[in-house]
Design a protein around this motif. Structure first.
Motif, PDB file in Angstrom:
ATOM      1  N   SER A 402       0.821  -1.210   0.000  1.00  0.00           N
ATOM      2  CA  SER A 402       0.000   0.000   0.000  1.00  0.00           C
ATOM      3  C   SER A 402       0.856   1.262   0.000  1.00  0.00           C
ATOM      4  O   SER A 402       0.397   2.336  -0.400  1.00  0.00           O
ATOM      5  CB  SER A 402      -0.939  -0.002   1.214  1.00  0.00           C
ATOM      6  N   VAL A 403       2.104   1.165   0.446  1.00  0.00           N
ATOM      7  CA  VAL A 403       2.991   2.333   0.462  1.00  0.00           C
ATOM      8  C   VAL A 403       3.417   2.696  -0.952  1.00  0.00           C
ATOM      9  O   VAL A 403       3.363   3.862  -1.373  1.00  0.00           O
ATOM     10  CB  VAL A 403       4.218   2.049   1.356  1.00  0.00           C
ATOM     11  N   VAL A 404       3.843   1.698  -1.717  1.00  0.00           N
ATOM     12  CA  VAL A 404       4.377   1.953  -3.058  1.00  0.00           C
ATOM     13  C   VAL A 404       3.255   2.108  -4.082  1.00  0.00           C
ATOM     14  O   VAL A 404       3.344   2.971  -4.968  1.00  0.00           O
ATOM     15  CB  VAL A 404       5.320   0.806  -3.464  1.00  0.00           C
ATOM     16  N   LEU A 405       2.190   1.338  -3.966  1.00  0.00           N
ATOM     17  CA  LEU A 405       1.160   1.314  -4.997  1.00  0.00           C
ATOM     18  C   LEU A 405       0.002   2.253  -4.729  1.00  0.00           C
ATOM     19  O   LEU A 405      -0.724   2.617  -5.660  1.00  0.00           O
ATOM     20  CB  LEU A 405       0.626  -0.116  -5.152  1.00  0.00           C
ATOM     21  N   ARG A 479      -3.404   4.491 -10.770  1.00  0.00           N
ATOM     22  CA  ARG A 479      -3.162   5.244 -12.009  1.00  0.00           C
ATOM     23  C   ARG A 479      -2.582   6.624 -11.706  1.00  0.00           C
ATOM     24  O   ARG A 479      -1.845   7.179 -12.524  1.00  0.00           O
ATOM     25  CB  ARG A 479      -4.457   5.377 -12.804  1.00  0.00           C
ATOM     26  N   HIS A 480      -2.933   7.187 -10.527  1.00  0.00           N
ATOM     27  CA  HIS A 480      -2.351   8.483 -10.159  1.00  0.00           C
ATOM     28  C   HIS A 480      -0.845   8.360  -9.903  1.00  0.00           C
ATOM     29  O   HIS A 480      -0.088   9.301 -10.143  1.00  0.00           O
ATOM     30  CB  HIS A 480      -3.040   9.036  -8.908  1.00  0.00           C
ATOM     31  N   LEU A 481      -0.419   7.215  -9.375  1.00  0.00           N
ATOM     32  CA  LEU A 481       0.996   7.025  -9.073  1.00  0.00           C
ATOM     33  C   LEU A 481       1.776   6.495 -10.267  1.00  0.00           C
ATOM     34  O   LEU A 481       3.012   6.598 -10.302  1.00  0.00           O
ATOM     35  CB  LEU A 481       1.154   6.056  -7.887  1.00  0.00           C
ATOM     36  N   PHE A 482       1.069   5.885 -11.227  1.00  0.00           N
ATOM     37  CA  PHE A 482       1.727   5.374 -12.433  1.00  0.00           C
ATOM     38  C   PHE A 482       1.010   5.958 -13.647  1.00  0.00           C
ATOM     39  O   PHE A 482       0.277   5.259 -14.365  1.00  0.00           O
ATOM     40  CB  PHE A 482       1.679   3.834 -12.460  1.00  0.00           C
ATOM     41  N   PRO A 483       1.193   7.255 -13.922  1.00  0.00           N
ATOM     42  CA  PRO A 483       0.462   7.914 -15.032  1.00  0.00           C
ATOM     43  C   PRO A 483       1.027   7.500 -16.389  1.00  0.00           C
ATOM     44  O   PRO A 483       2.160   7.034 -16.502  1.00  0.00           O
ATOM     45  CB  PRO A 483       0.689   9.404 -14.753  1.00  0.00           C
ATOM     46  N   GLY A 484       0.200   7.708 -17.409  1.00  0.00           N
ATOM     47  CA  GLY A 484       0.650   7.494 -18.776  1.00  0.00           C
ATOM     48  C   GLY A 484       0.671   6.058 -19.220  1.00  0.00           C
ATOM     49  O   GLY A 484       1.296   5.733 -20.231  1.00  0.00           O
ATOM     50  N   LEU A 485       0.020   5.164 -18.461  1.00  0.00           N
ATOM     51  CA  LEU A 485       0.007   3.767 -18.863  1.00  0.00           C
ATOM     52  C   LEU A 485      -1.080   3.529 -19.903  1.00  0.00           C
ATOM     53  O   LEU A 485      -2.201   4.032 -19.779  1.00  0.00           O
ATOM     54  CB  LEU A 485      -0.244   2.855 -17.656  1.00  0.00           C
TER      55      LEU A 485
END
Length: 504
Positions: A402-405, A479-485
């Motif tokens: 939950s910290v990273v994702l 998706r907020h933490l990994f944008p542009g996917l």
């Protein structure tokens, strides 16, 4: 202490009042009872004198016996020594008091010559002593055992005698004639005191209540000793903690190379525990050792798989590392290609005991997979932080997704309990996985929703969700933490990876 004193006073009060009343009536009553007796029968005066005299001395004996037993033995002596006083000493003191009381009745109440009485009893005692020689040996051996106090009630002992099987168990009682020991099968072994005093005794409760034992594990000689010691020490500590519990704070076990044989190197796992735990400790330690060795890709005394050397340490090879990563609940369902990508980008580190790996309240960008060793997790006491991780992390555990994702802060402080081998998957490696295979994003999101309940995260505290709603919310936050996917369109019949729901 107050309860014990109250009970003792309750047992002493009645005989005390009775003694005071009888002596008062006997010595201060004057001729009142004699007048009453003469009015009834001529011999009543003599009978009342004898009855009141005997009652006075017997009541005094009862009072003295209870004072010695409940106040001196059970109160003062038991508090000073920390162990209960054997019943035999209390019984001997009572016997002596009653003998003195009966002698006083014969000499004072009945006006008998005690010299003749003791002489007659001495002759009778000599005859009985010759007839009951073995019984008297047991009695005096029991008295000697209680006075010497080489063993105490409640202690764990082992009896040795040539030609006989040894007896191990807890000492229950030393009575007039026998000693009772409860063995580890739950049976009571009864031994005559004379034989018990002649047997060689090992006292496992003195000078301290813990004893040392060892368990032997044989490994291939090609396994580096530092790695073998790290794995076996963690296994022993996990087994002892599970057996004794965290409250018992088991002493740290240690591992040494005992010998080198053609089949491999023998490692001795030394551990320290109370005698009541020792019978169960060795099999539990060996069972935990097999589990930790299997998690590390090792087996007792068999050829090992090929390994790579990094940072001067013997670590799992890339194929084995990919397999271990795929066994983590968060990453189950990923393809072999995805796992290979993660293993190639992973970083292996070794942390020493007491080293802080994650600090509660801080943000993080690394997923940690424990490969070898043990870690401890403790929730922050400020602001009522949740315990999102189990108190002890063992090989195969991955934290904290939950910290990273989801962008959460660490809820627990994680530190190494033993030397630990960690696999680190940072943000860049995970982002590369999602960009290379967008379907992996959906798999990880569903696994994360199953692992982390909504109520345990700040994301789900206002609107707690379940099932597909919560899984959708988790993926939206990711998706907020990994944008542009370039994410694939969602299919209603997409497979759900079955993962047990537990906090990581």
């Amino acid at each position: 202490m107050r309860t014990t004193l109250r009970d003792a006073l309750g047992k002493i009060l009645l005989p005390g009042l009775l003694t005071v009343g009888i002596f008062t009536f006997f010595y201060l009553g004057g001729d009142a009872y004699q007048t009453f007796g003469l009015a009834a029968v001529d011999n009543t005066r003599k009978v009342l004198k004898y009855v009141l005299g005997v009652a006075a001395f017997l009541s005094l004996a009862v009072l003295a016996q209870r004072v010695i037993r409940y106040v001196i033995f059970d109160g003062i002596v038991a508090s000073a020594t920390g162990t209960p006083v054997p019943k035999l000493l209390s019984q001997i003191s009572g016997l002596i008091i009653y003998i003195v009381a009966l002698s006083a009745c014969a000499g004072i109440v009945f006006d008998q010559d005690l010299t003749v009485l003791w002489a007659a009893s001495g002759v009778a005692g000599l005859v009985l002593g010759m007839a009951l020689r073995e019984l008297l040996q047991d009695v005096f051996a029991g008295i000697a055992l209680n006075i010497d106090r080489a063993v105490r009630i409640g202690e764990y002992v082992q009896l040795h005698k040539a030609g006989d099987a040894s007896i191990s168990g807890q000492l229950l009682e030393i009575s007039w004639r026998t000693t009772r020991i409860k063995d580890f099968s739950g049976d009571v072994v009864i031994i005559p005191n004379s034989k018990f005093s002649a047997i060689t005794i090992t006292n496992f409760s003195q000078p301290e209540a813990v004893s040392y034992r060892s368990a032997i594990v044989t490994l291939d000689a090609r396994v580096p000793p530092t790695r073998a010691i790290r794995i076996l020490q963690a296994a022993a500590l996990e087994a002892l903690t599970g057996l004794i519990g965290n409250d018992g704070a088991p002493p740290q076990p240690w591992v040494e190379v005992k010998s080198i044989k053609p089949e491999g190197a023998e490692y001795a796992i030394y551990f320290k525990a109370e005698w009541r735990f020792l019978a169960s400790a060795r099999p539990l330690i060996l069972q935990a050792a097999l589990s930790h060795l299997a998690q590390a890709g090792l087996e007792p005394a068999v050829p090992r798989q090929n390994t790579d050397t990094e940072m001067g340490l013997q670590v799992p090879g890339k194929e084995r590392l990919a397999q271990l990563i795929g066994e983590a609940p968060l990453l189950r369902g990923l393809s072999a290609r995805d796992l290979t990508l993660l293993s190639e980008g992973a970083r292996l580190t070794v942390e020493q005991p007491d080293r802080v790996i994650a600090q509660a309240g801080e943000a993080g960008t690394v997923l940690f997979l424990l490969l070898e060793g043990l870690l401890s997790a403790e929730a922050s006491r400020r602001n009522g932080a949740r315990q999102s991780l189990p108190p002890m992390l063992r090989p195969g555990d991955l934290f904290d997704p939950s910290v990273v994702l989801l962008g959460e802060a660490h809820a627990c402080t994680v530190r190494a309990r033993t030397p630990a081998l960690l696999c680190e998957l940072d943000y860049d490696v995970i982002n590369r996985l999602f960009r290379t295979n967008p379907e992996a994003f959906d798999v990880v999101g569903r696994n994360l929703a199953a692992l982390v309940p909504a109520k345990s995260t700040s994301l789900g505290r206002e609107e707690s969700g379940e099932g597909e709603d919560w899984a959708d919310e988790v993926r939206r936050q990711m998706r907020h933490l990994f944008p542009g996917l370039a994410l694939p369109s969602r299919r209603e019949d997409a497979a759900v990876i079955p993962v047990s729901r537990k906090a990581h």
